[in-house]
Design a protein around this motif. Sequence first.
Motif, mmCIF file in Angstrom:
data_model
loop_
_atom_site.group_PDB
_atom_site.id
_atom_site.type_symbol
_atom_site.label_atom_id
_atom_site.label_comp_id
_atom_site.label_asym_id
_atom_site.label_seq_id
_atom_site.Cartn_x
_atom_site.Cartn_y
_atom_site.Cartn_z
ATOM 1 N N GLN A 39 0.846 -1.180 0.000
ATOM 2 C CA GLN A 39 0.000 0.000 0.000
ATOM 3 C C GLN A 39 0.888 1.238 0.000
ATOM 4 N N ALA A 40 0.776 1.999 -1.075
ATOM 5 C CA ALA A 40 1.504 3.260 -1.194
ATOM 6 C C ALA A 40 0.620 4.383 -0.659
ATOM 7 N N PRO A 41 1.218 5.505 -0.278
ATOM 8 C CA PRO A 41 0.428 6.617 0.253
ATOM 9 C C PRO A 41 -0.655 7.060 -0.731
ATOM 10 N N GLY A 42 -1.866 7.178 -0.233
ATOM 11 C CA GLY A 42 -2.968 7.632 -1.055
ATOM 12 C C GLY A 42 -3.552 6.589 -1.991
ATOM 13 N N LYS A 43 -3.062 5.363 -1.901
ATOM 14 C CA LYS A 43 -3.540 4.296 -2.791
ATOM 15 C C LYS A 43 -4.125 3.150 -1.984
ATOM 16 N N GLU A 44 -4.911 2.329 -2.660
ATOM 17 C CA GLU A 44 -5.483 1.160 -2.013
ATOM 18 C C GLU A 44 -4.428 0.051 -1.908
ATOM 19 N N ARG A 45 -4.666 -0.828 -0.961
ATOM 20 C CA ARG A 45 -3.778 -1.982 -0.818
ATOM 21 C C ARG A 45 -3.974 -2.898 -2.029
ATOM 22 N N GLU A 46 -2.875 -3.366 -2.592
ATOM 23 C CA GLU A 46 -2.946 -4.201 -3.788
ATOM 24 C C GLU A 46 -2.150 -5.482 -3.597
ATOM 25 N N GLY A 47 -2.619 -6.531 -4.238
ATOM 26 C CA GLY A 47 -1.913 -7.800 -4.196
ATOM 27 C C GLY A 47 -0.685 -7.763 -5.074
ATOM 28 N N VAL A 48 0.436 -8.191 -4.548
ATOM 29 C CA VAL A 48 1.699 -8.222 -5.284
ATOM 30 C C VAL A 48 2.006 -9.635 -5.758
ATOM 31 N N SER A 49 1.954 -10.580 -4.837
ATOM 32 C CA SER A 49 2.250 -11.968 -5.182
ATOM 33 C C SER A 49 1.606 -12.871 -4.153
ATOM 34 N N CYS A 50 1.017 -13.970 -4.625
ATOM 35 C CA CYS A 50 0.337 -14.903 -3.745
ATOM 36 C C CYS A 50 0.690 -16.332 -4.109
ATOM 37 N N GLN A 125 8.139 -1.220 5.774
ATOM 38 C CA GLN A 125 8.294 -0.158 4.787
ATOM 39 C C GLN A 125 9.417 -0.499 3.813
ATOM 40 N N VAL A 126 9.119 -0.327 2.538
ATOM 41 C CA VAL A 126 10.122 -0.431 1.482
ATOM 42 C C VAL A 126 10.174 0.904 0.766
ATOM 43 N N THR A 127 11.345 1.510 0.731
ATOM 44 C CA THR A 127 11.521 2.792 0.065
ATOM 45 C C THR A 127 12.630 2.664 -0.972
ATOM 46 N N VAL A 128 12.293 3.004 -2.213
ATOM 47 C CA VAL A 128 13.250 2.913 -3.306
ATOM 48 C C VAL A 128 13.548 4.324 -3.792
ATOM 49 N N SER A 129 14.789 4.729 -3.690
ATOM 50 C CA SER A 129 15.180 6.077 -4.107
ATOM 51 C C SER A 129 15.656 6.062 -5.551
ATOM 52 N N SER A 130 15.419 7.175 -6.228
ATOM 53 C CA SER A 130 15.800 7.264 -7.651
ATOM 54 C C SER A 130 17.211 7.801 -7.807
#
Length: 130
Positions: A39-50, A125-130
């Motif tokens: 879940q990213a800020p302002g977004k709904e929780r989404e399935g990544v892998s199951c 939390q996972v944060t990826v910087s550019s």
Amino acid sequence: QVQLVESGGGLVQAGGSLRLSCAASGRTFSSYAMGWFRQAPGKEREGVSCINTGPNSPFYADPVKGRFAISKDNRTFTVYLEMNTLKPEDTAVYYCAAVAMSPTTPPATMCTRAHEGYYWGQGTQVTVSS
């Protein structure tokens, strides 16, 4: 009672890798499908892998196909999410989840349906910087 504890999040540069771990209660593995959501800020929780307990291959959401890999260790009751070639858009809180599901149900069902009856970890939390 299903208990899930995630670990492994952090800050990484774009193109880097992280591995998330989810330690689950023993009862979970034998009768529950497992998955990773984000879940990213302002977004709904989404399935990544199951992944389920039956013969079906794991499910991956389109944005992570070819970069992420889910696996589980039945000896230690741990589910992993190996994340490679990370992108800034992968930044989110990642949650481990478990749900009771027939072994023959495709894992995509867990990742894409409404999250009724799901058990959740506390998130990492996972944060990826550019």
